[in-house]
Write an enzyme that holds these catalytic residues in place. Structure first.
Site, PDB file in Angstrom:
ATOM      1  N   ASN A   1      48.061  81.924  59.142  1.00 18.83           N
ATOM      2  CA  ASN A   1      48.718  80.609  59.173  1.00 18.83           C
ATOM      3  C   ASN A   1      49.754  80.531  58.052  1.00 18.83           C
ATOM      4  OD1 ASN A   1      47.416  79.533  56.673  1.00 18.83           O
ATOM      5  ND2 ASN A   1      45.590  79.909  57.891  1.00 18.83           N
TER       6      ASN A   1
ATOM      7  N   ASP B   1      39.960  79.418  61.309  1.00 18.97           N
ATOM      8  CA  ASP B   1      38.721  78.935  61.917  1.00 18.97           C
ATOM      9  C   ASP B   1      38.103  79.981  62.835  1.00 18.97           C
ATOM     10  OD1 ASP B   1      38.758  76.481  60.662  1.00 18.97           O
ATOM     11  OD2 ASP B   1      40.126  75.628  62.142  1.00 18.97           O
TER      12      ASP B   1
ATOM     13  N   PRO C   1      32.798  81.656  59.466  1.00 19.57           N
ATOM     14  CA  PRO C   1      31.903  80.778  58.697  1.00 19.57           C
ATOM     15  C   PRO C   1      32.715  79.700  57.992  1.00 19.57           C
ATOM     16  CG  PRO C   1      32.241  82.882  57.581  1.00 19.57           C
ATOM     17  CD  PRO C   1      32.873  83.015  58.927  1.00 19.57           C
ATOM     18  N   ASP C   2      32.129  78.509  57.827  1.00 15.79           N
ATOM     19  CA  ASP C   2      32.793  77.462  57.044  1.00 15.79           C
ATOM     20  C   ASP C   2      32.366  77.643  55.593  1.00 15.79           C
ATOM     21  OD1 ASP C   2      33.473  75.001  55.708  1.00 15.79           O
ATOM     22  OD2 ASP C   2      33.898  74.210  57.705  1.00 15.79           O
ATOM     23  N   ILE C   3      33.268  78.166  54.794  1.00 14.99           N
ATOM     24  CA  ILE C   3      32.948  78.532  53.406  1.00 14.99           C
ATOM     25  C   ILE C   3      32.580  77.292  52.593  1.00 14.99           C
ATOM     26  CG2 ILE C   3      33.867  79.604  51.314  1.00 14.99           C
ATOM     27  CD1 ILE C   3      35.747  81.231  53.256  1.00 14.99           C
TER      28      ILE C   3
ATOM     29  N   PHE D   1      39.803  70.150  50.962  1.00 11.51           N
ATOM     30  CA  PHE D   1      41.132  69.652  51.323  1.00 11.51           C
ATOM     31  C   PHE D   1      41.134  69.349  52.809  1.00 11.51           C
ATOM     32  CE2 PHE D   1      44.360  69.771  48.016  1.00 11.51           C
ATOM     33  CZ  PHE D   1      43.614  70.295  46.977  1.00 11.51           C
TER      34      PHE D   1
ATOM     35  N   LYS E   1      35.460  64.428  57.486  1.00 11.93           N
ATOM     36  CA  LYS E   1      35.243  65.731  56.857  1.00 11.93           C
ATOM     37  C   LYS E   1      34.327  65.594  55.637  1.00 11.93           C
ATOM     38  CE  LYS E   1      38.535  68.263  58.103  1.00 11.93           C
ATOM     39  NZ  LYS E   1      39.917  68.680  58.278  1.00 11.93           N
TER      40      LYS E   1
ATOM     41  N   LYS F   1      30.878  67.667  56.063  1.00 14.53           N
ATOM     42  CA  LYS F   1      30.683  68.838  55.210  1.00 14.53           C
ATOM     43  C   LYS F   1      29.930  68.498  53.934  1.00 14.53           C
ATOM     44  CE  LYS F   1      34.866  71.201  56.839  1.00 14.53           C
ATOM     45  NZ  LYS F   1      35.651  72.421  56.638  1.00 14.53           N
TER      46      LYS F   1
HETATM   47  O1  C5P Z   1      37.760  71.867  58.715  1.00 14.38           O
HETATM   48  P1  C5P Z   1      39.049  72.073  58.015  1.00 14.38           P
HETATM   49  O2  C5P Z   1      39.527  73.481  58.105  1.00 14.38           O
HETATM   50  O3  C5P Z   1      40.128  71.092  58.323  1.00 14.38           O
HETATM   51  O4  C5P Z   1      38.615  71.758  56.520  1.00 14.38           O
HETATM   52  C1  C5P Z   1      39.438  71.997  55.491  1.00 14.38           C
HETATM   53  C2  C5P Z   1      38.615  72.274  54.260  1.00 14.38           C
HETATM   54  O5  C5P Z   1      37.530  73.173  54.537  1.00 14.38           O
HETATM   55  C3  C5P Z   1      39.438  72.973  53.232  1.00 14.38           C
HETATM   56  O6  C5P Z   1      38.980  72.571  51.985  1.00 14.38           O
HETATM   57  C4  C5P Z   1      39.161  74.439  53.506  1.00 14.38           C
HETATM   58  O7  C5P Z   1      39.370  75.238  52.377  1.00 14.38           O
HETATM   59  C5  C5P Z   1      37.709  74.421  53.919  1.00 14.38           C
HETATM   60  N1  C5P Z   1      37.327  75.439  54.905  1.00 14.38           N
HETATM   61  C6  C5P Z   1      36.510  76.491  54.521  1.00 14.38           C
HETATM   62  N2  C5P Z   1      36.112  77.432  55.450  1.00 14.38           N
HETATM   63  C7  C5P Z   1      36.510  77.325  56.728  1.00 14.38           C
HETATM   64  C8  C5P Z   1      37.328  76.265  57.124  1.00 14.38           C
HETATM   65  C9  C5P Z   1      37.726  75.342  56.181  1.00 14.38           C
HETATM   66  O8  C5P Z   1      36.151  76.590  53.343  1.00 14.38           O
HETATM   67  N3  C5P Z   1      36.114  78.245  57.599  1.00 14.38           N
END
Ligand code: C5P
Length: 404
Positions: free
Chosen positions: A210, A279, A305-307, A323, A337, A341
């Site tokens: 991106n 994502d 994975p959502d870090i 963010f 969010k 989260k």
């Molecule tokens: O869900 P979204 O991508 O919009 O959320 C944004 C936030 O989640 C940001 O702080 C981004 O760094 C974090 N994020 C993450 N891992 C992912 C997706 C988003 O840490 N796989």
């Protein structure tokens, strides 16, 4: 005491007529609480005597690498280590060229190479020299390495011409340093930041990614460092210099970013997820370069994975900041969010074709459970400083709530 209280400022003075203002600069920096040590280039010493600087700084002044007595007292490497920040004012075209080339041919140039402290320069020169492509190139190189440029201003010049090239006034330089210098609000804290995009391999030569430049995350890391924190920055591939004093761990994929974050998490007080993590990733990256055969090509993607959510679910968990880059319904999406989260704070910005990504400025609104603050719009590094101050404030509020 001013906002530079307790800061060690290394002031480099180079040989331009604006050097006559440098003693006043020393005085003003000290009024803000800074400890100032002055280093002159041999040319600067022709404009203002070392004795003047010694009198206003209260310390011996150095102008040579070959001064045996001075090297025995505070050697040049110790001086480079001593500095919390370094400012070269005035910075001549010649000095900027030497700095850009990485030369170490006098004491000041050597110190600029040897210090890990943030480096600021206040150029001062004739307007033609300032506009010359050589100077423009040198400045661009320095900025790309993270050197901060203050000014120059426009106006009447000592050479009788009028234009850009005047050194900013000592009061303006002092105010600029004080404005960006942290308030020590994260002293003793460990801050972990993610920044930049991730790259997800399609085959050995192609990837999905991106437009994230990493600028916001790098600015947050720099601001946290300036606020006194120990900072680790886990960064996807970007074209940015490492912020001074910040440990950078370079990664490429979301999986690598997650592994680096997990490894660094123990002992972390604040986690800021500013990375634009992909994502999805290709389910099975091709082992060989995909050939151009089919008219249409299907690529199966699987969720990454959502870090951020992973860090928020950890025990013990740090103060967690996310963010939210949104194209619409900023507040509703940001609050969603925050809850989904389980974040402590979310910083939301509007993105679109001409907003958010790959720019130096931004507009941020911060939301937390039961509150919000509009951080306004401006340079990412200014917003980052405000965000860091807000994080420190919310952490204090959290501790007070726990104590009561
Ligand atoms: O869900 P979204 O991508 O919009 O959320 C944004 C936030 O989640 C940001 O702080 C981004 O760094 C974090 N994020 C993450 N891992 C992912 C997706 C988003 O840490 N796989």
């Amino acid at each position: 005491m001013g906002s530079l209280a307790g800061k060690n400022v290394l002031l480099g003075v180079t040989g331009g007529i604006a050097a006559y203002k440098a003693p006043d600069l020393v005085r003003r920096l000290r009024e803000q609480g800074a400890e100032v040590r002055v280093v002159l280039t041999p040319a600067a010493a022709r404009f203002v005597t070392p004795l003047t600087f010694q009198a206003v700084s209260g310390h011996p002044v150095r102008d040579s690498l070959w001064d045996e007595a001075a090297e025995a007292a505070m050697g040049h490497i110790e001086l480079a280590r001593w500095a919390d920040l370094a400012l070269v004012a005035p910075a001549t075209a010649d000095f900027l060229a030497r700095l850009a080339a990485g030369l170490a041919d006098d004491l000041l140039a050597t110190l600029c190479l040897a210090t890990a402290a943030p480096l600021w320069v206040a150029p001062a020169m004739n307007r033609q020299m300032w506009a010359h492509p050589a100077t423009v190139e040198n400045l661009a190189r320095l900025e790309s390495r993270g050197v901060r440029v203050l000014g120059p201003a426009e106006g009447a010049q000592a050479c009788g011409e009028t234009g850009a090239g005047r050194m900013l006034e000592p009061a303006e330089l002092t105010a600029a340093l004080a404005a960006e210098d942290g308030d020590g609000s994260l002293q003793g804290r460990r801050v972990l930041v993610t920044a930049g995009p991730t790259r997800e391999a399609l085959d050995p030569v192609r990837y999905l990614s991106n437009r994230s430049s990493g600028k916001m995350g790098y600015a947050v890391a720099a601001a946290a460092r300036a606020a006194g924190a120990e900072v680790v920055l886990v960064s996807g591939p970007v074209e940015l210099p490492a912020p001074a004093g910040v440990r950078v761990i370079g990664v490429e994929t979301a999986a690598q970013m997650q592994a680096a974050v997990q490894a660094e998490l123990p002992g972390t007080d604040v986690f800021v997820g500013a990375a634009a993590v992909a994502d999805y990733r290709p389910a099975e990256p091709a082992g060989q370069k995909i050939k151009k055969r089919e008219e249409a090509l299907q690529v199966a993607l699987v969720r990454n994975p959502d870090i951020l959510a992973g860090v928020a679910a950890a025990t013990p968990r740090p103060f967690v900041v996310g963010f939210a880059a949104e194209t619409h319904d900023l507040e509703a999406n940001a609050r969603q969010k925050l809850e989904a989260k389980r974040l402590d704070l979310v910083a939301a910005n509007a993105v679109g074709p001409d907003r958010g990504f790959d720019r130096d400025d931004n507009a941020l609104r911060a939301f937390w459970p039961g509150g919000e603050r509009d951080l306004g719009s401006g340079a990412k590094r200014v917003l980052a400083k405000q965000l860091v101050e807000l994080i420190a404030e919310r952490m204090r509020a959290g501790h007070q709530a726990e104590d009561s």
